[in-house]
Design a protein around this motif. Structure first.
Motif, PDB file in Angstrom:
ATOM      1  N   ASP B 388       0.902  -1.189  -0.031  1.00 52.70           N
ATOM      2  CA  ASP B 388      -0.034   0.129   0.130  1.00 52.70           C
ATOM      3  C   ASP B 388       0.993   1.225   0.093  1.00 52.70           C
ATOM      4  N   GLY B 389       0.246   2.434   0.117  1.00 52.25           N
ATOM      5  CA  GLY B 389       1.083   3.537   0.265  1.00 52.25           C
ATOM      6  C   GLY B 389       2.002   3.694   0.997  1.00 52.25           C
ATOM      7  N   SER B 390       2.133   3.545   2.483  1.00 46.75           N
ATOM      8  CA  SER B 390       2.852   3.570   3.225  1.00 46.75           C
ATOM      9  C   SER B 390       4.184   2.381   2.803  1.00 46.75           C
ATOM     10  N   ARG B 391       3.736   1.173   2.406  1.00 48.43           N
ATOM     11  CA  ARG B 391       4.795   0.366   2.070  1.00 48.43           C
ATOM     12  C   ARG B 391       5.662   0.846   0.959  1.00 48.43           C
ATOM     13  N   ARG B 392       4.911   1.665  -0.148  1.00 41.19           N
ATOM     14  CA  ARG B 392       5.462   1.853  -1.286  1.00 41.19           C
ATOM     15  C   ARG B 392       6.626   3.217  -0.771  1.00 41.19           C
ATOM     16  N   LYS B 393       6.137   3.874   0.246  1.00 40.14           N
ATOM     17  CA  LYS B 393       6.847   4.940   0.741  1.00 40.14           C
ATOM     18  C   LYS B 393       8.214   4.516   1.370  1.00 40.14           C
ATOM     19  N   ARG B 394       7.827   3.276   2.143  1.00 36.72           N
ATOM     20  CA  ARG B 394       9.286   2.761   2.608  1.00 36.72           C
ATOM     21  C   ARG B 394      10.275   2.044   1.612  1.00 36.72           C
ATOM     22  N   ILE B 395       9.736   1.341   0.555  1.00 38.27           N
ATOM     23  CA  ILE B 395      10.282   0.864  -0.374  1.00 38.27           C
ATOM     24  C   ILE B 395      11.146   1.871  -1.175  1.00 38.27           C
ATOM     25  N   ALA B 396      10.597   3.014  -1.376  1.00 38.65           N
ATOM     26  CA  ALA B 396      11.266   4.097  -2.092  1.00 38.65           C
ATOM     27  C   ALA B 396      12.374   4.524  -1.382  1.00 38.65           C
ATOM     28  N   SER B 397      12.165   4.850  -0.030  1.00 39.54           N
ATOM     29  CA  SER B 397      13.328   5.342   0.652  1.00 39.54           C
ATOM     30  C   SER B 397      14.369   4.296   0.991  1.00 39.54           C
ATOM     31  N   GLY B 398      13.901   3.317   1.054  1.00 41.06           N
ATOM     32  CA  GLY B 398      14.937   2.180   1.166  1.00 41.06           C
ATOM     33  C   GLY B 398      15.790   1.921  -0.104  1.00 41.06           C
ATOM     34  N   SER B 399      15.273   1.825  -1.329  1.00 43.20           N
ATOM     35  CA  SER B 399      16.080   1.984  -2.376  1.00 43.20           C
ATOM     36  C   SER B 399      16.756   3.060  -2.985  1.00 43.20           C
ATOM     37  N   GLY B 400      16.431   4.297  -2.361  1.00 35.99           N
ATOM     38  CA  GLY B 400      16.830   5.544  -2.948  1.00 35.99           C
ATOM     39  C   GLY B 400      16.301   5.889  -4.247  1.00 35.99           C
TER      40      GLY B 400
END
Lengths: 304, 442
Positions: B388-400
């Motif tokens: 979901d949205g918050s997971r997407r946010k986490r993945i984005a910041s995790g992968s730069g």
């Protein structure tokens, strides 16, 4: 006139081929007819002028032949000279912003193997002879022994060099070079970059980054970005000019290896269609074999 | 490679689609455009002229068969002519029976000799040879150093000496004989073909060492002068074959067509990238179909066989047959594709890919996709619909990367999933039929 005579000797092979063909064609045909024109078309195409520029020149020629009622075939060389001259002139101005900056930063870019490093050696020598202090930046950290090659040229030209380890970040090397040049009161910094094919997106991005970082080291840098083109290159040179211009703003071109049999005719569409001026030509392997390009004299030398 | 030329041909042949049969006038029109396309691709003027008139003659007598469209017929004629022009088959390089084999690489400055030496050494080392690189370019600053570094990276020994090129080569050959090397690859200095003294030097090395193959290395972006270069090297030194380099850019590769036609010398290899394994054998038929945008399925399959491990392939097959396709599989697949070589050259072999003019492949983009997938939890990889949205946010910041990038990957994956589902329904006969449709030569 140094440029003229040196270019003439450098162009001897180029010219011989180019002119012999036209001369023999003219010799056979007393009148300007279809046959003669199709021979001219062949000669121009074989000189790498490309389909568009060749058509442009021939159409201009035909129009004038008709309008001025020219019949004798020996007039054709004069006409051809004028038509080619027109195309080389059509870029309007060939000089770019000289700028008032005390330190001048020149960035050299191009595809692999077209003579970037050698041209930098010659360019360094050119500025040294004008009494300038020159520093070379070894930003080709990719190709094996590229740094060593530039070092040898720096020694030959009597220029300073800033380098780092192979595989180092080229932008960082450029930054250090400019900073060091400022503190050493250097007049000209010439930045070597790794050769790259213009279709490699990530490598073109890297070029943008190097340029940006240079601007951070010294506002306004680089003042000049020169694209090196091998004169044996065919129509792909147009794509090189276009793509490199899109990535970084090319201010001029260095045309290398003009001492071979390639006619370098590709510069005609480059100048007339893409409006990027030719700045220098390389006509040999010695350090002084670099000349400032003068379009009119180039055409003259081609036909003289 | 060749994408520009193939998209041009595609347009020309498409125009003929409307006609019921080939007439003199519509052929003339199409061939005129073929001529311009070839000239713009730097094919030599004379070669173009012969090419066109040969097709013209052949096409005039041609009856169109039922079911064969005029465009297709012309494509077949052009294809046959291209294969003829490119030299029909690839003959492997010759090897000596007893003494070490010698390959000598020659060419103009900057054509890519040194890099190609390294690539050839690696190519044959993989096939069980013991190569020795010989640095005979004593002229260009740091050329010897370049070959040494290249050799070191490839773990292939380099022979160099402070001497004249002829002596270096002679001693290198002895060195090879005594130390069990069976392939000597000589890197000569770049020279202009009109430089008499340096051309003589090459001829001397050749007559002394009697190389099995003297190879001329030519920049694939070379213009009309390519034929002069090849002719001079042939006349003054004598060459056995040609290697075209830098074919991974957007060059239309006309030099490939004209050199063979004018010099009669076969093209042996093409260089398709800066990596040391970016060297391909030159197969005229395959290249002709790539030029015409028909893809090169044979090379693609070979590449896949070389680089995809059997277990992996079996695992994938199982997946394709029934199991669910997950993001983990997607990741594995990316790794396999990456192993097959430069992305552009792989895609150039896929039928129909030539039509995507101006499509650029960014290997870095792949790295981004990898980083994004690696930043997901195991649960997310197996069932991406929980992202979901918050997971997407986490993945984005995790992968730069950005959320948009993550969205893009998820979307691509969804499309992949759909394709796999379709694939599961399809039977293999249908697929092979699809490929054979592409091969007009049959």
């Amino acid at each position: 006139m140094a440029f003229f005579s040196r270019l003439k000797s450098g162009l001897a092979k180029t010219k011989a081929n180019f002119l012999d063909k036209i001369a023999s064609t003219v010799g056979i045909h007393k009148k300007i007819d279809e046959e003669l024109l199709s021979q001219l078309e062949k000669t121009l195409l074989e000189a790498d002028l490309g389909v568009t520029a060749t058509e442009k020149i021939l159409n201009g020629l035909k129009e004038r032949v008709k309008k001025e009622k020219i019949e004798a075939s020996d007039k054709i060389i004069g006409l051809l000279k004028e038509e080619i001259g027109k195309l080389l002139d059509s870029s309007g101005t060939t000089s770019t912003t000289v700028g008032t900056a005390k330190l001048r930063v020149i960035m050299i870019v191009g595809v692999n193997g077209n003579g970037k490093t050698t041209s930098i050696g010659k360019l360094a020598n050119y500025y040294k002879e004008q009494g300038r202090k020159v520093l070379l930046a070894a930003c080709d950290t990719f190709r094996a022994a590229a740094i060593e090659q530039l070092e040898i040229w720096a020694k030959r030209a009597g220029a300073e060099i800033v380098k780092n380890q192979p595989k180092a970040d080229p932008a960082a090397v450029a930054f250090d070079a400019i900073k060091s040049a400022v503190s050493q009161n250097i007049d000209v910094v010439i930045v070597d970059t790794a050769g790259r094919l213009q279709t490699k997106v990530n490598l073109m991005e890297e070029l943008k980054k190097i340029k940006k970082v240079m601007g951070k080291a010294l506002p306004g840098a680089p003042h000049e970005i020169l694209l090196v083109i091998d004169s044996t290159t065919g129509q792909n040179a147009l794509s090189q000019v276009e793509r490199f211009s899109q990535a970084v703003e090319i201010t001029g071109i260095i045309l290398t290896k003009l001492d071979g049999t390639a006619k370098g005719g590709i510069i005609i569409p480059i100048v007339s269609e893409l409006k990027i001026p030719i700045k220098y030509v390389g006509i040999g392997e010695k350090i002084e074999d670099l000349e400032v390009f003068e379009p009119r004299e180039f055409v003259e030398a081609l036909f003289e | 490679m060749f994408t520009e030329l193939s998209s041009k041909f595609d347009k020309i042949f498409n125009k003929l689609r409307g006609y019921a049969r080939l007439s003199e006038s519509n052929i003339k029109e199409a061939l005129k455009e073929v001529k311009v396309a070839l000239l713009e691709a730097d094919v030599n003027y004379k070669v173009v002229k012969d090419f066109i008139s040969s097709i013209e003659q052949k096409s005039l007598g041609q009856e169109t068969f039922k079911g064969v469209k005029p465009g297709q017929l012309l494509i077949k004629l052009v294809y046959d002519e291209l294969v003829e022009l490119l030299g029909k088959e690839n003959k492997p390089l010759r090897f000596s029976g007893t003494e070490p084999t010698v390959f000598m690489l020659t060419g103009l400055q900057g054509s890519g000799k040194t890099t190609t030496c390294g690539k050839i050494a690696k190519f044959y080392e993989k096939k069980g040879k013991r190569p020795l690189l010989v640095a005979a370019d004593i002229y260009r600053p740091a050329a010897i150093e370049q070959l040494k570094i290249l050799g070191k990276n490839l773990k292939i020994p380099t022979f160099s000496q402070d001497a004249k090129p002829l002596k270096i080569c002679r001693e290198a050959f002895e060195h090879a004989k005594q130390n069990g090397f069976d392939l000597v690859i000589i890197d000569t200095a770049g020279r202009l073909h009109i430089d008499e003294a340096l051309m003589k030097e090459l001829a001397e090395i050749k007559s002394e060492l009697k190389p099995q193959e003297v190879l001329l290395v030519v920049d694939g972006m070379t213009g009309q002068d390519a034929v002069n270069i090849a002719a001079s090297f042939e006349q003054k030194v004598g060459i056995d074959g040609v290697i075209l380099t830098k074919m991974d850019g957007d060059t239309r590769g006309g030099a490939a067509l004209s050199i063979r036609a004018v010099s009669g010398k076969p093209i042996k290899f093409i260089g398709v990238g800066e990596k040391t394994d970016a060297l391909e054998l030159f197969y005229p038929e395959r290249i002709a179909s790539r030029i015409l945008g028909m893809g090169d399925v044979v090379s693609l399959v070979e590449k896949a066989q070389e680089s995809i491990k059997i277990e992996e392939a079996e695992k994938l097959e199982k997946k394709l047959k029934g199991e669910r396709f997950t993001l983990e599989d997607f990741y594995d697949q990316l790794q396999q594709i990456k192993r097959m070589g430069p992305l552009e050259s792989v895609l150039g072999m896929v039928p129909g890919m030539g039509k995507f003019k101006g499509m650029e492949m960014d290997e870095k983009a792949l790295t981004k996709v990898e980083a994004i997938i690696c930043s997901m939890t195991k649960k997310e990889k197996v069932s991406p619909n929980i992202i979901d949205g918050s997971r997407r946010k986490r993945i984005a910041s995790g992968s730069g990367t950005s959320i948009q990038d993550v969205n893009k990957v998820l979307k691509q994956f969804a499309m992949m999933e759909k394709m796999v589902k379709n694939f599961q329904k399809m039977d293999l006969k249908k697929i092979s039929k699809m490929f054979s449709l592409v091969n007009y030569s049959q």
